[in-house]
Structures are given as C-alpha cells and as structure tokens.
Scaffold this motif. Structure first.
Motif, short mmCIF file in Angstrom:
data_model
loop_
_atom_site.label_atom_id
_atom_site.label_comp_id
_atom_site.label_asym_id
_atom_site.label_seq_id
_atom_site.Cartn_x
_atom_site.Cartn_y
_atom_site.Cartn_z
N VAL A 286 33.89 33.67 36.35
CA VAL A 286 34.58 35.03 36.14
C VAL A 286 35.02 35.39 34.94
CG1 VAL A 286 35.62 34.53 38.90
CG2 VAL A 286 36.90 33.98 36.72
N ALA B 178 40.96 38.35 35.03
CA ALA B 178 40.02 37.79 35.77
C ALA B 178 40.34 36.73 36.32
CB ALA B 178 38.76 37.94 35.25
N SER C 199 35.75 43.32 37.89
CA SER C 199 35.64 42.00 37.27
C SER C 199 37.38 41.59 37.14
CB SER C 199 35.03 42.00 36.09
OG SER C 199 35.55 42.87 35.25
N GLU D 72 39.66 42.16 39.28
CA GLU D 72 40.19 42.31 40.57
C GLU D 72 41.26 43.60 40.77
OE1 GLU D 72 39.19 41.59 44.11
OE2 GLU D 72 38.30 40.30 42.75
N ARG E 182 41.12 37.16 40.19
CA ARG E 182 39.82 37.20 41.14
C ARG E 182 39.91 36.89 42.51
NH1 ARG E 182 34.92 38.55 38.34
NH2 ARG E 182 33.80 37.88 40.04
#
Length: 563
Positions: free
Chosen positions: A428, A333, A508, A510, A337
């Motif tokens: 994140v 993440a 979460s 990505e 992200r």
C-alpha cells in the motif's frame, strides 16, 4: 491551487470545459491520430486564389454505403448517464449486493458463538404405559415384551404422565473466552471486505464511464475527418476533369476516404463495446424486485448518452484532509487502507485462535440438570411426585496429540498473519507513492495539452485569415479544423487522465468512500469499528454488536458539506 495542484484557466475552445478521467488513452481513441495522415491534402493541391467554399456536404449519418441496400436496424434509445449516476449505480450493483449478503451471513456466527454460553434444553415429555397383568382373562400376545409368547390374563391399566426438562450447561473455558471475540472479529472482517468490494466496483464504474465517454470525442473528430476526405475526393475529381491531376491521385484520395470511414465505424464499434462493459458494472439485480404477472426481463442497458460539455471534475475541496505531499499520502495509506485493516483483523483472529487452542488444555464438560413432574395413579403409586436431579461431567485431556498439533498450527498461523500484514504495508505504501507520482505527471500532461490546443486555435485563425485573403483553399481550412478537433479530443483525454489520477489518489489513501459520502453522491451504510477488547463486554452479544456499529459523522463543512 487545490492541495498542491494548480488549475489552468478555463479552456477557450469550441467545446466547453474539460471533463473527467480515464485509465490511459485507449487505442480506439488514439487511432484518430491517423486521420491527419489519412486525409492529408495531395501534394499537387496547393493554395489557389479561387475560393468560394463548396456547398456543405450531407451529414455523415445520412451517407449510405452504396454496397448495402438493407436499412440499418434502429438504434436502441440511449439512457442519459452522468458520473454521479454511474457511481451511485455501481454501489448497488450485483457484486455489491452479494458482498452485503455475505456480511449479513457473517452475523450468524454471533449466534453460533452463543452455544458456548446458553444451555441445551430438552422439551418436556409425556409418557403413558400399560403395566401389571393379573387374574383370568383373554389370551394376549405382546410381541415387544414376550417375543410372541401367549399370555393369559387381564391387563391392569396404570396411567403415568411424566413432564421432564433436561438442561445441559456447557463447561468449556476456551469457548467462554474466545467464541464471541472470534465471531465479532469475523463480522468486522466481512464489513471491511464489503467496503473493499464497494471501492473496487466504484473504480471500475469510473474507469468505464470515462473510457466510454472519451470515445465520443474521437467519433466527433472522425466524422469531421470523413467530411474532409469527401471534400478532398470532390476537389480531386474536379481537378481530374481539368486534367490537373493524374488518375492515381484520385485513387489515392478515394482510398483515404474509405480508410476514414472504416476508422469511424471502428470507433463506433468500440463505443458500443465499452458501453456494454460499463453496463455490466452498473447492472442492478432484477430478480430481487418483486415479480409481477409478467417476469421482469434480465438485460443490460448498454446504450448511454453522455453530455460532452459536462466537465465531471473531481473537486478536492470536499476533502479537507487530502494529503499535501507524497509522504503524507504514504502514511495515510498505511493507516487507513482497507487492505491493511483486513490483515490486522486477520492477525487478531489468528491470535484468538491460538489462545483458543491453548485453553483447550483445560478440557470441557457439561453440567446437566433435570427437573421431573410425575402424575401417577393415586390408588397404586401414591399420586403426584416432583423431583430434581443434578450432576456434572468434565473431561480433562491428559494426552491428546491432536490438541498439541492444533496449538503448533495456531502459532504458525500467527506468524503467517504477521508476514501478510508486513507485505500489505509495503504494497500500500508503494501504491500510494505511485498514485501520487502519476497524479503529478497527469498535471503536467494536462498543461501541455492546453498549450497544444491554444496553438491549434492560433493556426486556425491564421488559416481563416489566409482564406479570406484568397491565399488558401477551403479544403485547407477544413483540415485545420480537423487538427483543432483532434487537439481538443487529446485535451479531453488528458483531462480524463487527470481526474482518474485524482480518484486514484483518493483510492490509495482510502478516501474514496468518504468523497462519495461528503459530496452526497450516495449515502453509504454505517461502517463497523473493531469490537471492544474487554471480555466482559464481548460476553454480552447485544452490547458488543451495538458498540461495534458507528454511524458516519456530519462533514466538517456543515450540513450539506459544501466548501
């Protein structure tokens, strides 16, 4: 086992395999739990040896409310909808198109940055003038020249055709060095924001799809509950005729029957509302379609038909790089992200703005160049002339308070961007860890619902054997079937939560857009990498734009991406 998650054996129930995810059980579906209380058999109705099942009651849909005489309006035709269709439509809805248009508008900044390199050019000019008065002639008035005074004479016509081109070459060090990099970073930020919109719209569509679909299981259970309360009312009336119950018990079961019908209407209302909410997410623009003679109406498709036997499973085998532990999910993440990448781009833009402010101390100017071609009267001014004029103007700021304040403000913007990046990394990481924990908890709840459903199957088999041996009445068998349907609906709800938990882990870390791409649900547009660092490449807008675009590669599983 799929990446740390164990699948249970295929479900053995009256309904086929389980289905997909919803946020958490909605109150409308949880309300069906009250059926077990509403439709319970009165205490005086114990098992009796008598036992032939009564004739089947009419379907719930055919039972009309005696208080209403007006026919019900016809229901709109339902549109078949699957999970893949919902995801595909959400990636082309109005919000996603708006984000795409905003990205296209951001590319205009690249042309704006070219003003620091391309000179300003004035188009050629043509002039014709009258000059020289002489000799006797008529009285003339030239207001613009003499202010209204009378002149006497004949004008001599002098023709002059002048073609001139003025060029102003910009001389701005701050613009030469930072204009194109800032424009490229701005385009990259817009592309990342478009991906963020795609991800959020996809999650809304997935949640809305599962929420609308799970209510149908509650409606199915509520309809069987209405049939059970109807059978209970009929049995109580027969008991009352035989003077085996009191009037108050008949009133009680009739009230329970009305409660069950109200609960059914509540679930049907909730189903219509959730489908309208889903239609808002899936709505695609009608105004972008070329209009015909009759305008295309802008309205929602809010009546959807769901296949309750379709599992809609999130197959993690499509994601070979799915994290295997909580720590891997957190690290993935932080690296991938979009929220973090947008903050990183913002930090780079802030640093470029700071560099631009510092380079402003070198001042700015322009290098004008003029090229003239003059064609005059050959008898008076010598014919044709051609000339070129060059010059330069450059200003170096000595005392500029606004410039120094801009440098200070740019430095503080860099600090704020660093703080936002740090905050985003913390958020994140916490989001990825929470998503992983919810997924593990959803696995346990799913296994528990499987065990509860197996228990309800055993109780139903036992009740049917008792009914065959005349140790139970048909009403008790019907009540056990209602309990079985309720357990099955709860099992589907837990399955929905499990699938949504998988989607949440993909979001979460990505990997959600990658999942859609690899599963061939929708083909996404090319995504943009950060522009190159070298200024010699950023000064070439076409090359910079080409090198910053990358097409997604072929999945590792092969051409069709199947594991």
């Amino acid at each position: 086992m799929v990446n740390g998650m164990t699948r249970s054996e295929p479900m053995k129930s009256t309904v086929s395999k389980s289905s997909a995810a919803a946020p958490r059980p909605r109150p409308a579906l949880l309300a069906t739990l009250a059926i077990l209380v509403l439709v319970g058999v009165p205490a005086s109705l114990q098992a009796q040896p008598a036992a032939s099942p009564p004739p089947p009651s009419p379907p719930v849909g055919e039972e009309a409310d005696p208080s209403s005489t007006a026919p019900a309006p016809p229901a709109p035709p339902s549109v078949p909808l699957s999970l893949d269709d919902a995801i595909r439509q959400s990636l082309a809805n109005v919000d996603t198109v708006q984000a795409n248009v905003a990205t296209q508008r951001a590319t205009v900044a690249r042309f704006e940055a070219l003003k620091a390199f391309i000179p300003l050019v004035n188009l050629p000019q043509l002039q014709v003038a009258f000059n020289q008065l002489g000799g006797p002639g008529k009285v003339m008035i030239l207001p613009d020249v003499t202010g209204g005074a009378l002149l006497e004479g004949s004008p001599g016509l002098q023709q002059a055709a002048l073609n001139r081109a003025n060029l102003y070459f910009p001389m701005a060090p701050s613009g030469h060095i930072t204009a194109l990099p800032i424009a490229e970073e701005g385009i990259h930020a817009k592309v990342l924001m478009e991906q963020l919109v795609r991800r959020s719209q996809m999650i809304l569509a997935i949640q809305g799809y599962y929420t609308a679909k799970q209510i149908d299981y509650g409606i199915r259970t509520a309809r069987l509950g209405v049939a059970l309360t109807g059978e209970t009312v009929a049995l109580t009336k027969r008991k009352l005729n035989q003077q085996q119950v009191h009037d108050v018990e008949l009133t009680e079961v009739e009230v329970n029957d009305r409660k069950a019908r109200v609960l059914l209407s509540e679930l049907e209302k909730e189903s219509r509302i959730t489908q309208r909410d889903l239609a808002l997410v899936l709505h695609q623009s009608r105004l972008l379609v070329p209009q015909q003679k009759e305008n295309i109406p802008v309205k929602l498709d809010y009546a959807y038909g769901f296949d309750l036997a379709e599992p809609d499973e999130v197959d993690l085998r499509w994601m070979p790089d799915f994290p295997g532990s909580r720590d891997e999910a957190v690290q993935l993440a932080k690296q991938q992200r979009v929220d973090v990448r947008i903050r990183v781009v913002g930090l780079r833009i802030a640093r470029l703005q700071q560099k631009k402010s510092v380079l402003g101390l070198f001042g700015e100017g322009q290098l004008p160049a003029e090229l003239g071609f003059k064609n005059t009267s050959p008898t008076k001014n010598g014919g044709i002339t051609l000339g070129a004029i060059f010059g330069s103007s450059y200003g170096l700021p000595v005392v500029d308070v606004g410039l120094w304040s801009g440098i200070r403000e740019a430095r503080l913007d860099v600090v704020l961007s660093q703080l936002e990046l740090e905050k985003s990394l913390i958020e994140v990481a916490a989001d990825a860890g929470n998503s992983w924990d919810r997924w593990q908890q959803a696995i346990r709840e799913w296994e528990l619902s499987e065990a509860e459903l197996a228990l309800r199957h055993e109780l139903l088999e036992r009740m049917e054997r008792m009914y065959e041996q005349k140790q139970a009445i048909w009403l008790e068998v019907l009540g056990t079937r209602v309990n079985l349907l309720q357990a099955d609906a709860n099992r589907w709800t837990q399955w929905y939560n499990l699938q949504l938990a998988r989607f949440n882990v993909l979001r979460s870390t990505e990997q959600l857009l990658d999942y859609v791409e690899r599963k061939r649900i929708a083909r996404l547009t090319a995504w943009q990498k950060p522009p190159p660092e070298g200024n010699h490449r950023r000064w070439l807008p076409w090359l910079a734009s080409k090198e910053s675009q990358r097409t997604p590669g072929v999945p590792k599983e092969g051409h069709d991406g199947r594991p």
